[in-house]
Structure formats: C-alpha cells, structure tokens
Design a protein around this motif. Structure first.
Motif, PDB file in Angstrom:
ATOM      1  N   MET A   1      43.769  23.056  96.723  1.00  0.00           N
ATOM      2  CA  MET A   1      43.344  21.896  95.934  1.00  0.00           C
ATOM      3  C   MET A   1      42.030  22.212  95.225  1.00  0.00           C
ATOM      4  O   MET A   1      41.198  22.947  95.744  1.00  0.00           O
ATOM      5  CB  MET A   1      43.145  20.683  96.835  1.00  0.00           C
ATOM      6  N   PHE A   2      41.874  21.636  94.060  1.00  0.00           N
ATOM      7  CA  PHE A   2      40.632  21.828  93.321  1.00  0.00           C
ATOM      8  C   PHE A   2      39.494  21.057  93.987  1.00  0.00           C
ATOM      9  O   PHE A   2      39.704  19.990  94.566  1.00  0.00           O
ATOM     10  CB  PHE A   2      40.781  21.311  91.885  1.00  0.00           C
ATOM     11  N   SER A   3      38.290  21.616  93.861  1.00  0.00           N
ATOM     12  CA  SER A   3      37.101  20.929  94.357  1.00  0.00           C
ATOM     13  C   SER A   3      35.924  21.284  93.467  1.00  0.00           C
ATOM     14  O   SER A   3      36.030  22.154  92.593  1.00  0.00           O
ATOM     15  CB  SER A   3      36.807  21.329  95.805  1.00  0.00           C
ATOM     16  N   VAL A   4      34.804  20.639  93.703  1.00  0.00           N
ATOM     17  CA  VAL A   4      33.627  20.858  92.866  1.00  0.00           C
ATOM     18  C   VAL A   4      33.137  22.298  92.948  1.00  0.00           C
ATOM     19  O   VAL A   4      32.532  22.819  92.001  1.00  0.00           O
ATOM     20  CB  VAL A   4      32.520  19.852  93.241  1.00  0.00           C
ATOM     21  N   THR A   5      33.422  22.988  94.040  1.00  0.00           N
ATOM     22  CA  THR A   5      32.977  24.378  94.161  1.00  0.00           C
ATOM     23  C   THR A   5      33.709  25.311  93.204  1.00  0.00           C
ATOM     24  O   THR A   5      33.235  26.432  92.951  1.00  0.00           O
ATOM     25  CB  THR A   5      33.154  24.879  95.603  1.00  0.00           C
ATOM     26  N   ALA A 171      33.319  11.579  90.914  1.00  0.00           N
ATOM     27  CA  ALA A 171      33.454  11.483  92.376  1.00  0.00           C
ATOM     28  C   ALA A 171      34.777  12.037  92.882  1.00  0.00           C
ATOM     29  O   ALA A 171      34.903  12.396  94.059  1.00  0.00           O
ATOM     30  CB  ALA A 171      33.299  10.026  92.810  1.00  0.00           C
ATOM     31  N   LEU A 172      35.782  12.143  92.005  1.00  0.00           N
ATOM     32  CA  LEU A 172      37.070  12.687  92.425  1.00  0.00           C
ATOM     33  C   LEU A 172      36.948  14.105  92.977  1.00  0.00           C
ATOM     34  O   LEU A 172      37.733  14.510  93.845  1.00  0.00           O
ATOM     35  CB  LEU A 172      38.053  12.688  91.245  1.00  0.00           C
ATOM     36  N   VAL A 178      42.648  13.435  96.640  1.00  0.00           N
ATOM     37  CA  VAL A 178      42.812  12.349  95.671  1.00  0.00           C
ATOM     38  C   VAL A 178      42.871  12.920  94.251  1.00  0.00           C
ATOM     39  O   VAL A 178      43.691  12.497  93.432  1.00  0.00           O
ATOM     40  CB  VAL A 178      41.667  11.326  95.812  1.00  0.00           C
ATOM     41  N   LEU A 179      42.024  13.897  93.958  1.00  0.00           N
ATOM     42  CA  LEU A 179      42.052  14.547  92.659  1.00  0.00           C
ATOM     43  C   LEU A 179      43.387  15.229  92.418  1.00  0.00           C
ATOM     44  O   LEU A 179      43.964  15.125  91.322  1.00  0.00           O
ATOM     45  CB  LEU A 179      40.920  15.566  92.555  1.00  0.00           C
ATOM     46  N   TRP A 180      43.899  15.924  93.411  1.00  0.00           N
ATOM     47  CA  TRP A 180      45.186  16.628  93.315  1.00  0.00           C
ATOM     48  C   TRP A 180      46.299  15.643  92.951  1.00  0.00           C
ATOM     49  O   TRP A 180      47.135  15.909  92.083  1.00  0.00           O
ATOM     50  CB  TRP A 180      45.458  17.309  94.643  1.00  0.00           C
TER      51      TRP A 180
END
Length: 199
Positions: A1-5, A171-172, A178-180
């Motif tokens: 999953m994608f994240s801010v990192t 914030a997602l 939730v973003l995924w």
C-alpha cells in the motif's frame, strides 16, 4: 500500500538512486494495484480487454525522473496513443487520471459533448488538467471541462485529463489502507467515462 514515506524516493537526487528506489519500492506496489484496478474497470463496463503498463524511464541518462506511474489501456503495446488510466507520483502528490495525451492525435476523435453527462455524474471533488507534464490541476466544472476539451481540439500540445490529485500533506497518506481503497474507488467511479472513451 502507498504511504507518505513513498515520497522519500524523490529525495534521492541521483539517477541511479532514484530509479533503484522506484523499481524496488513503487513498482511492486504499482503491479499490485494494476492487478486490482483492471477488474474494477471492466467488471460493470463494456470495454476492450485492458493491459497494464509501467513507466520504465528508459530515456533517462542524466537527470532522475520527476514523476513515475502505472498506466492501463486497451493497447497491449503501449498506452500513450489512446485513452488510458494513469496512477502515479510526483514528489509532492499522487495523481489519478483518465487521459488523452498528444500522442492520440490525429487518429483519435473524442466525443466531448457526448461524454459530458458522464462527467457530470462523477460528482464533486474531481479535477482537470491540460498537460500531464505539469503538476497543476483545477477543479472540474463545466467551464474547465469545456476549456480543456477545446484546448485539446485546437492546439497541437493540448491534452485532456480528468481525475484527482492528493497532496503529500493529505491525511489519507497516514492511513494507507483507506488511501488504497480510495484509489480503487476513484478508478471505479471513472470507469463509465473511461469505457465511453474507448469508442
């Protein structure tokens, strides 16, 4: 999953370093997402078989790529010459686009007026862009839709993109699951329009 990192990839200012991080960190996520998106696109919409593509950055020999993406299209050999879906990253935002690039001209003949009801049905919080090489996007309105449609038809460089961007500060990115889901739902929402674009 994608994240801010995932945005940290763009902190590497070397070509080899950034490409290596794209290939090892983002590309596997793109492959997983593509395998989920193609069934979502085609499940309830009549369209040709869809194929997964990924940015390879093969022409990069000096400067590291400023963005990277996956694409889904009906052409097995490439995506730029026809309508396609893009999901990707700049250094400060994620983007989702249903796109017509300059490479679609002159063989592709969009039906912008006929598509407008499908665009209206998307609801709020969608955006448009006339250039996939720039980050900027503006809210989708009837006026902005007509503007990018006219620009596509009347200028050699005009492109046509409808979708959504998510800034790194959203914030997602702190809730990857939730973003995924949001990404998949956005693509599913735009699928009826994308299906019409196949004609």
């Amino acid at each position: 999953m994608f994240s801010v990192t995932d945005f940290d990839i763009f902190n590497d200012q070397t070509l080899a370093g950034r490409l290596g991080k794209i290939q090892t960190i983002l590309d596997p996520k793109f492959e997983t997402l593509g395998a989920l998106l193609i069934p979502r696109l085609t499940a309830e919409n009549t369209m040709p078989e869809q194929y997964f593509h990924m940015a390879k950055h093969l022409r990069r020999h000096k400067n590291p790529p400023t963005d990277t993406w996956l694409a889904i299209s009906a052409n097995r050999r490439g995506y730029k010459m026809g309508p396609h879906i893009e999901v990707g990253f700049w250094d400060d935002r994620l983007f989702i686009w249903a796109a017509l690039l300059v490479e679609t001209k002159p063989q592709y003949h969009p039906q912008f007026d006929a598509w407008w009801p499908l665009v209206q049905a998307l609801g709020p919080d969608w955006q448009v862009s006339g250039n996939h090489m720039k980050k900027a996007a503006e809210p989708l309105t009837e006026a902005s839709y007509q503007s990018i449609s006219q620009h596509y038809q009347t200028t050699n460089s005009g492109e046509w993109l409808i979708g959504q961007t998510y800034l790194k500060s959203d914030a997602l990115f702190e809730t990857p699951a939730v973003l995924w889901t949001e990404i998949q739902n956005r693509v599913a929402a735009i699928a009826p329009l994308y299906a019409a674009m196949q004609v």
